[in-house]
Scaffold this motif. Structure first.
Motif, short mmCIF file in Angstrom:
data_model
loop_
_atom_site.label_atom_id
_atom_site.label_comp_id
_atom_site.label_asym_id
_atom_site.label_seq_id
_atom_site.Cartn_x
_atom_site.Cartn_y
_atom_site.Cartn_z
N MET A 209 0.82 -1.19 0.00
CA MET A 209 0.00 0.00 0.00
C MET A 209 0.87 1.26 0.00
SD MET A 209 -3.13 0.97 0.10
CE MET A 209 -4.16 2.29 0.52
N ASN A 210 1.99 1.21 0.70
CA ASN A 210 2.84 2.38 0.79
C ASN A 210 3.48 2.74 -0.55
OD1 ASN A 210 2.37 2.93 3.43
ND2 ASN A 210 4.11 1.75 4.20
N LYS A 211 3.87 1.75 -1.33
CA LYS A 211 4.48 2.07 -2.62
C LYS A 211 3.45 2.68 -3.57
CE LYS A 211 4.45 -2.62 -4.38
NZ LYS A 211 5.23 -3.66 -5.00
N TYR A 212 2.18 2.29 -3.45
CA TYR A 212 1.15 2.93 -4.27
C TYR A 212 0.89 4.36 -3.84
CZ TYR A 212 0.14 -1.71 -6.09
OH TYR A 212 0.23 -2.93 -6.69
N ALA A 213 0.96 4.61 -2.56
CA ALA A 213 0.77 5.97 -2.04
C ALA A 213 1.93 6.86 -2.46
CB ALA A 213 0.63 5.94 -0.52
N THR B 128 3.86 6.39 -5.11
CA THR B 128 3.76 6.57 -6.56
C THR B 128 2.69 7.60 -6.89
OG1 THR B 128 4.41 4.27 -6.88
CG2 THR B 128 3.39 5.37 -8.75
N ALA B 129 1.58 7.55 -6.20
CA ALA B 129 0.50 8.52 -6.43
C ALA B 129 0.94 9.92 -6.03
CB ALA B 129 -0.75 8.11 -5.66
N ALA B 130 1.67 10.05 -4.92
CA ALA B 130 2.15 11.36 -4.48
C ALA B 130 3.15 11.93 -5.48
CB ALA B 130 2.78 11.24 -3.09
N ALA B 131 4.04 11.07 -6.00
CA ALA B 131 5.01 11.53 -7.00
C ALA B 131 4.31 11.94 -8.28
CB ALA B 131 6.03 10.43 -7.26
N ALA B 132 3.31 11.19 -8.69
CA ALA B 132 2.56 11.54 -9.91
C ALA B 132 1.81 12.85 -9.74
CB ALA B 132 1.60 10.41 -10.26
N LEU B 133 1.22 13.06 -8.59
CA LEU B 133 0.52 14.32 -8.33
C LEU B 133 1.50 15.49 -8.31
CD1 LEU B 133 -2.10 13.27 -5.65
CD2 LEU B 133 -2.55 14.02 -7.98
N PHE B 134 2.66 15.30 -7.72
CA PHE B 134 3.66 16.36 -7.69
C PHE B 134 4.13 16.71 -9.09
CE2 PHE B 134 8.11 17.68 -7.49
CZ PHE B 134 7.97 18.84 -6.74
#
Length: 93
Positions: free
Chosen positions: A1-5, A7-13
């Motif tokens: 779950m942490n790697k998806y979070a 990845t999502a944070a990096a994509a949003l940034f």
């Protein structure tokens, strides 16, 4: 779950910061606005600049009138520019 979070944070940034880099190259290529096409300096303190600034203000006020006759407005602008000694300001009218 942490790697998806992460990845999502990096994509949003990246999605948030990408437009700031994409539009920097076009800054010098934008068309001039009507307010910046003035040849005589309206920001100075001399009499010609004050006259040109008042001419520009009167032109914009006349142009925004609902019942404005644009031929008369342009003729008045050209006459004011001649009076101020800045006929080049109304060449594009």
């Amino acid at each position: 779950m942490n790697k998806y979070a992460l990845t999502a944070a990096a994509a949003l940034f990246l999605a948030a910061t990408a437009p700031s880099f994409a539009f920097d190259a076009a800054v010098g290529q934008r068309a001039q606005s009507q307010a910046t096409r003035i040849s005589c300096d309206t920001h100075a303190e001399d009499d010609q600049a004050v006259c040109a600034s008042k001419c520009e203000d009167a032109y914009l006020k006349d142009q925004q009138s609902i019942t404005a006759d644009m031929a008369t407005v342009k003729a008045n602008r050209k006459a004011r520019d001649e009076k101020c000694g800045c006929p080049q300001n109304s060449k594009s009218l």
